[in-house]
Design a protein around this motif. Structure first.
Motif, mmCIF file in Angstrom:
data_model
loop_
_atom_site.group_PDB
_atom_site.id
_atom_site.type_symbol
_atom_site.label_atom_id
_atom_site.label_comp_id
_atom_site.label_asym_id
_atom_site.label_seq_id
_atom_site.Cartn_x
_atom_site.Cartn_y
_atom_site.Cartn_z
ATOM 1 N N PHE A 186 0.855 -1.183 0.000
ATOM 2 C CA PHE A 186 0.000 0.000 0.000
ATOM 3 C C PHE A 186 0.889 1.230 0.000
ATOM 4 C CE2 PHE A 186 0.561 -0.904 4.539
ATOM 5 C CZ PHE A 186 0.858 0.342 5.071
ATOM 6 N N PHE A 187 0.288 2.366 -0.325
ATOM 7 C CA PHE A 187 0.978 3.650 -0.313
ATOM 8 C C PHE A 187 0.536 4.419 0.920
ATOM 9 C CE2 PHE A 187 0.499 2.237 -4.672
ATOM 10 C CZ PHE A 187 1.796 2.323 -5.148
ATOM 11 N N LEU A 188 1.489 5.088 1.572
ATOM 12 C CA LEU A 188 1.235 5.758 2.840
ATOM 13 C C LEU A 188 1.565 7.243 2.728
ATOM 14 C CD1 LEU A 188 0.712 5.658 5.965
ATOM 15 C CD2 LEU A 188 3.182 5.224 6.189
ATOM 16 N N ALA A 189 0.609 8.100 3.082
ATOM 17 C CA ALA A 189 0.810 9.549 3.074
ATOM 18 C C ALA A 189 0.808 10.061 4.511
ATOM 19 C CB ALA A 189 -0.288 10.243 2.278
ATOM 20 N N THR A 190 1.824 10.862 4.852
ATOM 21 C CA THR A 190 1.916 11.491 6.159
ATOM 22 C C THR A 190 2.322 12.946 5.976
ATOM 23 O OG1 THR A 190 4.258 10.888 6.430
ATOM 24 C CG2 THR A 190 2.608 9.324 7.279
ATOM 25 N N ALA A 191 2.225 13.719 7.061
ATOM 26 C CA ALA A 191 2.701 15.100 7.051
ATOM 27 C C ALA A 191 3.174 15.450 8.449
ATOM 28 C CB ALA A 191 1.597 16.063 6.612
ATOM 29 N N ASP A 192 4.124 16.363 8.542
ATOM 30 C CA ASP A 192 4.599 16.766 9.861
ATOM 31 C C ASP A 192 3.705 17.862 10.422
ATOM 32 O OD1 ASP A 192 5.323 19.150 8.619
ATOM 33 O OD2 ASP A 192 7.471 18.814 8.747
ATOM 34 N N ARG A 193 4.103 18.438 11.534
ATOM 35 C CA ARG A 193 3.260 19.441 12.208
ATOM 36 C C ARG A 193 3.072 20.707 11.377
ATOM 37 N NH1 ARG A 193 7.626 20.771 16.868
ATOM 38 N NH2 ARG A 193 7.496 18.504 16.955
ATOM 39 N N HIS A 194 3.975 20.930 10.407
ATOM 40 C CA HIS A 194 3.875 22.109 9.556
ATOM 41 C C HIS A 194 3.095 21.826 8.282
ATOM 42 C CE1 HIS A 194 6.822 23.940 12.199
ATOM 43 N NE2 HIS A 194 7.636 22.923 11.994
ATOM 44 N N GLY A 195 2.663 20.582 8.070
ATOM 45 C CA GLY A 195 1.958 20.230 6.850
ATOM 46 C C GLY A 195 2.863 19.829 5.709
ATOM 47 N N ALA B 43 11.133 8.853 8.177
ATOM 48 C CA ALA B 43 10.331 10.041 7.917
ATOM 49 C C ALA B 43 8.874 9.831 8.304
ATOM 50 C CB ALA B 43 10.431 10.419 6.439
ATOM 51 N N SER B 44 8.315 8.667 7.987
ATOM 52 C CA SER B 44 6.904 8.429 8.287
ATOM 53 C C SER B 44 6.660 8.399 9.788
ATOM 54 C CB SER B 44 6.437 7.109 7.659
ATOM 55 O OG SER B 44 6.561 7.151 6.255
ATOM 56 N N LEU B 45 7.521 7.691 10.537
ATOM 57 C CA LEU B 45 7.346 7.629 11.988
ATOM 58 C C LEU B 45 7.529 9.003 12.624
ATOM 59 C CD1 LEU B 45 9.192 4.300 12.916
ATOM 60 C CD2 LEU B 45 6.741 4.681 12.593
ATOM 61 N N GLY B 46 8.499 9.760 12.134
ATOM 62 C CA GLY B 46 8.680 11.112 12.660
ATOM 63 C C GLY B 46 7.469 11.988 12.399
ATOM 64 N N ASN B 47 6.895 11.888 11.200
ATOM 65 C CA ASN B 47 5.694 12.653 10.889
ATOM 66 C C ASN B 47 4.520 12.237 11.769
ATOM 67 O OD1 ASN B 47 6.940 14.148 8.912
ATOM 68 N ND2 ASN B 47 6.076 13.003 7.195
ATOM 69 N N ILE B 48 4.326 10.932 11.939
ATOM 70 C CA ILE B 48 3.197 10.438 12.737
ATOM 71 C C ILE B 48 3.296 10.919 14.173
ATOM 72 C CG2 ILE B 48 2.222 8.327 13.749
ATOM 73 C CD1 ILE B 48 2.805 6.982 11.014
ATOM 74 N N ASN C 237 2.174 14.513 13.834
ATOM 75 C CA ASN C 237 0.850 14.721 13.237
ATOM 76 C C ASN C 237 0.255 13.342 12.946
ATOM 77 O OD1 ASN C 237 -1.368 15.229 11.615
ATOM 78 N ND2 ASN C 237 -0.265 16.406 10.075
ATOM 79 N N PRO C 238 -0.752 12.891 13.690
ATOM 80 C CA PRO C 238 -1.232 11.512 13.550
ATOM 81 C C PRO C 238 -2.076 11.241 12.313
ATOM 82 C CG PRO C 238 -2.577 12.686 15.142
ATOM 83 C CD PRO C 238 -1.453 13.615 14.773
ATOM 84 N N HIS C 239 -2.434 12.249 11.551
ATOM 85 C CA HIS C 239 -3.302 12.028 10.395
ATOM 86 C C HIS C 239 -2.527 11.326 9.279
ATOM 87 C CE1 HIS C 239 -6.547 14.453 12.036
ATOM 88 N NE2 HIS C 239 -5.635 15.326 12.413
ATOM 89 N N VAL C 240 -3.071 10.218 8.797
ATOM 90 C CA VAL C 240 -2.422 9.444 7.734
ATOM 91 C C VAL C 240 -3.453 9.062 6.682
ATOM 92 C CG1 VAL C 240 -0.647 8.506 9.275
ATOM 93 C CG2 VAL C 240 -2.772 7.226 8.914
ATOM 94 N N GLY C 241 -2.945 8.768 5.487
ATOM 95 C CA GLY C 241 -3.787 8.257 4.411
ATOM 96 C C GLY C 241 -3.143 7.014 3.815
ATOM 97 N N LEU C 242 -3.902 5.928 3.738
ATOM 98 C CA LEU C 242 -3.430 4.690 3.123
ATOM 99 C C LEU C 242 -4.183 4.490 1.817
ATOM 100 C CD1 LEU C 242 -2.809 4.310 6.237
ATOM 101 C CD2 LEU C 242 -3.081 1.864 5.840
ATOM 102 N N LEU C 243 -3.456 4.097 0.793
ATOM 103 C CA LEU C 243 -4.073 3.765 -0.493
ATOM 104 C C LEU C 243 -3.631 2.369 -0.895
ATOM 105 C CD1 LEU C 243 -5.660 4.307 -3.074
ATOM 106 C CD2 LEU C 243 -3.628 5.465 -3.995
ATOM 107 N N MET C 244 -4.578 1.443 -0.932
ATOM 108 C CA MET C 244 -4.330 0.070 -1.377
ATOM 109 C C MET C 244 -4.810 -0.061 -2.812
ATOM 110 S SD MET C 244 -5.841 -1.718 2.038
ATOM 111 C CE MET C 244 -6.352 -0.276 2.985
ATOM 112 N N MET C 245 -3.940 -0.554 -3.690
ATOM 113 C CA MET C 245 -4.285 -0.714 -5.100
ATOM 114 C C MET C 245 -4.121 -2.169 -5.497
ATOM 115 S SD MET C 245 -5.130 2.337 -6.111
ATOM 116 C CE MET C 245 -4.998 2.408 -7.885
#
Length: 235
Positions: free
Chosen positions: A33-42, A76-81, A84-92
């Motif tokens: 799957f593809f994982l989208a994250t963002a830090d506290r600044h977006g 990077a993903s763990l640091g972002n989480i 900022n806990p908001h994440v998006g998963l995309l399974m294709m």
């Protein structure tokens, strides 16, 4: 843009706040799957996760969890989480149903031993380099279809040689300098993340996230277990 009516219809008919039976079955057999994250600044990051079928665990209709394997060390993903806990998963699914599933939610980092205490039957993966260092648990907030009209239909080819090199540090087996970034390094100098932090601070934040997960695990050993799933999504 004149899409309000279409959007309202989509939300009314296709967007759920949980995983229904077919979504759970779909998620449980995915190998990537593809994982989208963002830090506290977006500041955003998008990455790829893969493993054997079932590596993305469906814990219940509102909770997913996946292992974080050994990677490039950037975290990077763990640091972002952690910021900022908001994440998006995309399974294709390119191979069978040619369809996609979006899951948006809130994530938290869980130590491996804490996860295994809560789920006693959780298998230990025997493949070197594919051992969970920590887990990411995702509380589902939105789940909806990604339509099939532009998804290519692919075929899985048999593996040649020794197969996937999980956990390898071999430069060539990881892809080498495919995009030529290493060849340009002497000219451009060392890369630093955006001004939000220097490289050392960024890496230290991700390492602190792992330490906090381990600390929570140690504290949990001193207390009676009073429930696994955290339904509070307002924090």
């Amino acid at each position: 843009m004149g899409t309000t009516e279409r959007a309202d219809k989509f939300y009314a008919e296709q967007v759920l706040d949980r995983l229904n039976t077919r979504m759970r079955e779909f998620a449980a057999r995915q190998e990537m799957f593809f994982l989208a994250t963002a830090d506290r600044h977006g500041e955003c990051d998008n990455t790829f996760r893969a493993g054997p079928p079932g590596f993305l665990h469906v814990l219940d209709d509102r909770t997913l969890a996946y292992p974080e394997y050994r990677g490039n060390g950037v975290q990077a993903s763990l640091g972002n989480i952690e910021e900022n806990p908001h994440v998006g998963l995309l399974m294709m699914d390119f191979l069978q149903d040619r369809i996609g599933l979006h899951v948006n939610g809130r994530a938290r980092i869980v130590a491996d031993d804490e996860m295994r205490r809560a789920h006693l039957g959780l298998a230990v993966d025997p493949v070197p380099g594919r051992r969970a260092q920590v887990w990411v648990e995702v509380a589902v907030e939105e789940a909806y279809i990604h339509c099939s009209k532009h998804i290519p239909h692919l075929q899985k080819m048999p593996l040649h040689g020794s197969g996937r090199a999980w956990g390898t540090d071999d430069f060539r087996r990881k892809g080498g300098d495919f995009f030529g970034a290493g060849a340009e390094a002497p000219e451009r100098g060392p890369f630093l993340p955006p001004p939000r932090a220097d490289a050392a601070t960024w890496r230290a934040e991700a390492e602190r996230a792992l330490e906090r997960a381990e600390q929570r695990s140690a504290e949990a050993e001193e207390q009676a277990f009073s429930g696994w799933f955290n339904r509070d999504v307002t924090a």
